[in-house]
Design a protein around this motif. Structure first.
Motif, PDB file in Angstrom:
ATOM      1  N   PHE A 195      17.022  -7.929   3.498  1.00 42.41           N
ATOM      2  CA  PHE A 195      16.665  -8.711   2.321  1.00 42.41           C
ATOM      3  C   PHE A 195      16.075 -10.070   2.676  1.00 42.41           C
ATOM      4  N   GLU A 196      16.728 -10.759   3.621  1.00 44.66           N
ATOM      5  CA  GLU A 196      16.257 -12.086   3.993  1.00 44.66           C
ATOM      6  C   GLU A 196      14.855 -12.024   4.593  1.00 44.66           C
ATOM      7  N   GLN A 197      14.610 -11.049   5.449  1.00 39.11           N
ATOM      8  CA  GLN A 197      13.281 -10.885   6.037  1.00 39.11           C
ATOM      9  C   GLN A 197      12.268 -10.432   4.988  1.00 39.11           C
ATOM     10  N   PHE A 198      12.710  -9.610   4.056  1.00 37.07           N
ATOM     11  CA  PHE A 198      11.852  -9.143   2.979  1.00 37.07           C
ATOM     12  C   PHE A 198      11.337 -10.317   2.155  1.00 37.07           C
ATOM     13  N   CYS A 199      12.211 -11.266   1.880  1.00 31.88           N
ATOM     14  CA  CYS A 199      11.813 -12.447   1.100  1.00 31.88           C
ATOM     15  C   CYS A 199      10.923 -13.386   1.906  1.00 31.88           C
ATOM     16  N   GLN A 200      11.198 -13.493   3.197  1.00 28.65           N
ATOM     17  CA  GLN A 200      10.454 -14.426   4.036  1.00 28.65           C
ATOM     18  C   GLN A 200       9.052 -13.930   4.376  1.00 28.65           C
ATOM     19  N   ASP A 201       8.896 -12.635   4.569  1.00 28.36           N
ATOM     20  CA  ASP A 201       7.596 -12.066   4.941  1.00 28.36           C
ATOM     21  C   ASP A 201       7.359 -10.798   4.129  1.00 28.36           C
ATOM     22  N   LEU A 202       7.006 -11.003   2.876  1.00 29.93           N
ATOM     23  CA  LEU A 202       6.847  -9.882   1.957  1.00 29.93           C
ATOM     24  C   LEU A 202       5.750  -8.932   2.420  1.00 29.93           C
ATOM     25  N   GLU A 203       4.634  -9.452   2.871  1.00 27.87           N
ATOM     26  CA  GLU A 203       3.511  -8.603   3.250  1.00 27.87           C
ATOM     27  C   GLU A 203       3.874  -7.663   4.392  1.00 27.87           C
ATOM     28  N   ALA A 204       4.515  -8.183   5.427  1.00 29.54           N
ATOM     29  CA  ALA A 204       4.877  -7.354   6.579  1.00 29.54           C
ATOM     30  C   ALA A 204       5.857  -6.260   6.182  1.00 29.54           C
ATOM     31  N   ASN A 205       6.800  -6.589   5.302  1.00 29.95           N
ATOM     32  CA  ASN A 205       7.800  -5.602   4.903  1.00 29.95           C
ATOM     33  C   ASN A 205       7.219  -4.550   3.969  1.00 29.95           C
ATOM     34  N   LEU A 206       6.298  -4.940   3.096  1.00 31.32           N
ATOM     35  CA  LEU A 206       5.649  -3.947   2.248  1.00 31.32           C
ATOM     36  C   LEU A 206       4.740  -3.039   3.078  1.00 31.32           C
ATOM     37  N   THR A 207       4.177  -3.574   4.130  1.00 33.33           N
ATOM     38  CA  THR A 207       3.381  -2.745   5.037  1.00 33.33           C
ATOM     39  C   THR A 207       4.273  -1.707   5.717  1.00 33.33           C
ATOM     40  N   ARG A 208       5.476  -2.117   6.104  1.00 34.48           N
ATOM     41  CA  ARG A 208       6.436  -1.160   6.684  1.00 34.48           C
ATOM     42  C   ARG A 208       6.748  -0.054   5.683  1.00 34.48           C
ATOM     43  N   VAL A 209       6.927  -0.439   4.435  1.00 33.87           N
ATOM     44  CA  VAL A 209       7.232   0.545   3.399  1.00 33.87           C
ATOM     45  C   VAL A 209       6.077   1.527   3.238  1.00 33.87           C
ATOM     46  N   CYS A 210       4.858   1.010   3.176  1.00 29.53           N
ATOM     47  CA  CYS A 210       3.684   1.871   3.010  1.00 29.53           C
ATOM     48  C   CYS A 210       3.501   2.801   4.198  1.00 29.53           C
ATOM     49  N   ASP A 211       3.716   2.286   5.396  1.00 27.08           N
ATOM     50  CA  ASP A 211       3.615   3.131   6.590  1.00 27.08           C
ATOM     51  C   ASP A 211       4.666   4.241   6.542  1.00 27.08           C
ATOM     52  N   PHE A 212       5.858   3.893   6.119  1.00 26.40           N
ATOM     53  CA  PHE A 212       6.952   4.857   6.022  1.00 26.40           C
ATOM     54  C   PHE A 212       6.619   5.961   5.019  1.00 26.40           C
ATOM     55  N   LEU A 213       5.956   5.591   3.930  1.00 23.89           N
ATOM     56  CA  LEU A 213       5.625   6.559   2.882  1.00 23.89           C
ATOM     57  C   LEU A 213       4.267   7.236   3.105  1.00 23.89           C
ATOM     58  N   ASN A 214       3.578   6.834   4.161  1.00 20.57           N
ATOM     59  CA  ASN A 214       2.250   7.378   4.467  1.00 20.57           C
ATOM     60  C   ASN A 214       1.255   7.157   3.327  1.00 20.57           C
ATOM     61  N   ILE A 215       1.250   5.924   2.806  1.00 21.63           N
ATOM     62  CA  ILE A 215       0.270   5.538   1.799  1.00 21.63           C
ATOM     63  C   ILE A 215      -0.467   4.297   2.286  1.00 21.63           C
ATOM     64  N   ALA A 216      -1.571   3.982   1.646  1.00 21.31           N
ATOM     65  CA  ALA A 216      -2.387   2.843   2.050  1.00 21.31           C
ATOM     66  C   ALA A 216      -1.631   1.530   1.826  1.00 21.31           C
ATOM     67  N   PRO A 217      -1.925   0.511   2.620  1.00 27.57           N
ATOM     68  CA  PRO A 217      -1.291  -0.791   2.394  1.00 27.57           C
ATOM     69  C   PRO A 217      -1.673  -1.355   1.025  1.00 27.57           C
ATOM     70  N   PHE A 218      -0.832  -2.222   0.507  1.00 32.21           N
ATOM     71  CA  PHE A 218      -1.161  -2.888  -0.752  1.00 32.21           C
ATOM     72  C   PHE A 218      -2.407  -3.761  -0.562  1.00 32.21           C
ATOM     73  N   PRO A 219      -3.300  -3.793  -1.531  1.00 35.80           N
ATOM     74  CA  PRO A 219      -4.446  -4.710  -1.452  1.00 35.80           C
ATOM     75  C   PRO A 219      -3.968  -6.153  -1.372  1.00 35.80           C
ATOM     76  N   GLN A 220      -4.728  -6.986  -0.696  1.00 38.33           N
ATOM     77  CA  GLN A 220      -4.343  -8.380  -0.496  1.00 38.33           C
ATOM     78  C   GLN A 220      -4.125  -9.119  -1.814  1.00 38.33           C
ATOM     79  N   GLU A 221      -4.974  -8.814  -2.813  1.00 40.33           N
ATOM     80  CA  GLU A 221      -4.816  -9.520  -4.080  1.00 40.33           C
ATOM     81  C   GLU A 221      -3.481  -9.192  -4.745  1.00 40.33           C
TER      82      GLU A 221
END
Length: 270
Positions: A195-221
Motif C-alpha cells: 500500500f505504501e509503495q502503491f501510494c508513493q509510486d502509482l505509475e510503477a505499481n499500475l504497470t505491475r498490475v497491467c503486466d500481471f494481467l497481460n494488458i496494455a499499460p495505462f495511458p499517461q493522461e
C-alpha cells in the motif's frame, strides 16, 4: 425461487466469469485500485457495486454460481476484454480460497497489503466515524468504543462488547491469510502490492498490475488524472492518547510481519 432457478441455468451460459479478483485488504486502497481498473480500455464491468459479497457472505454463496455470475457482463458485451470484482474481505476469511477454487478454478488475484498497525487504526477511525454519518446501514456498523477499548477487547474476547466483527488486530496477520490461499493457488497467481509503495509510486505499481494481467499499460493522461483522485480516502489524525498503544501494536506485529516477509521473500518497512 423461479427467478433464482433461471439464473442458475441461464447465467452460466450467457454471463462472463471474472478473469481476476482483487482480494484485499481493508483500508489499503482496494477501492482506488478498483476505480482505476474500471477505467482501463481493456476492462469492462457491469457498473454495479465493486463487490458481490458472494464468497464472504454464506447467504449469498448458498444462492449458487448462477447468482454470482449475474454481477458480471454478458459474454457478448465483454468480448475480449477482462472483467473482475474487488472485495477487501476476500483475503481474510478462511473458507474463501477453497470456494474460489471450487467455483472459478485457477484465477489471477491481486492483494494490497498495508502496515497492519496503520491499517488497524485506519479501520477503527472509519468505523468510529460511522457514528456521524447519515446512512443507516453504516451507522449500524459504527464502533463507539475508543481505540484503546477496541484493541483491549480484541486481546480479551471475554470483555468484547462489539456487535460487529471488526477484527482490527487479526485482519493484519497477513502471513496466515496468504498461506491459506497458497494451499489452493500457486503464489505466482497472486500479485502482492504494498500500500505504501502503491501510494508513493502509482505509475510503477499500475504497470505491475497491467503486466500481471497481460494488458496494455495505462495511458499517461490517465495516470496523471489518477494522481489527483482519491477514493474512499480519509484524512484521520492520530490522537496523542493512542500513540503508546500503536507502539505496542507495532511490537505485537513484529513476529507476524517476519512470517510475512519469509512467505513473500521480500521485506517491507513496517
Amino acid at each position: 425461487m423461479m427467478k433464482l432457478l433461471l439464473k442458475k441455468i441461464a447465467y452460466p451460459l450467457i454471463k462472463s466469469r471474472p478473469d481476476f479478483l482483487v482480494i484485499g485488504v481493508q483500508r489499503a486502497a482496494t477501492t482506488s485500485l478498483y476505480r482505476y481498473l474500471t477505467q482501463h480500455p481493456q476492462i469492462v464491468v457491469t457498473g454495479k457495486w465493486r463487490e458481490s459479497y458472494y464468497f464472504d457472505v454464506p447467504e449469498n454463496y448458498n444462492k449458487g454460481l448462477g447468482w454470482y455470475l449475474g454481477h458480471f457482463p454478458a459474454k457478448l458485451t465483454k468480448g475480449n476484454k477482462l472483467t473482475f470484482e474487488a472485495s477487501p474481505s476476500y483475503l481474510y476469511y478462511p473458507p474463501i480460497p477453497q470456494r474460489i477454487k471450487q467455483d472459478l478454478g485457477t484465477i489471477k488475484m491481486i492483494a494490497l497489503l498495508r502496515n497492519p498497525v496503520d491499517r488497524a487504526y485506519s479501520a477503527w477511525q472509519m468505523y468510529h466515524n460511522y457514528m456521524n454519518v447519515s446512512l443507516a446501514h453504516l451507522r449500524e456498523r459504527a464502533d463507539s468504543r475508543t481505540f484503546a477499548e477496541a484493541i483491549e477487547q480484541e486481546f480479551k474476547p471475554e470483555l468484547n462488547t462489539a456487535t460487529y466483527p471488526y477484527n482490527y488486530i487479526d485482519r493484519g496477520n497477513y502471513a496466515k491469510q496468504l498461506e491459506n490461499y497458497y494451499q489452493y493457488f500457486n503464489p505466482e497467481t497472486i500479485l502482492i502490492l504494498n500500500f505504501e509503495q502503491f501510494c508513493q509510486d502509482l505509475e510503477a505499481n499500475l504497470t505491475r498490475v497491467c503486466d500481471f494481467l497481460n494488458i496494455a499499460p495505462f495511458p499517461q493522461e490517465m495516470i496523471r488524472q489518477f494522481q489527483t483522485e482519491k477514493y474512499a480516502a480519509a484524512n484521520y489524525e492520530r490522537k496523542p492518547e493512542d500513540e503508546q498503544l500503536l507502539e505496542q501494536l507495532k511490537e505485537y506485529y513484529a513476529p507476524e510481519n517476519e512470517k510475512l516477509y519469509q512467505t513473500l521473500g521480500t521485506r517491507y518497512d513496517w
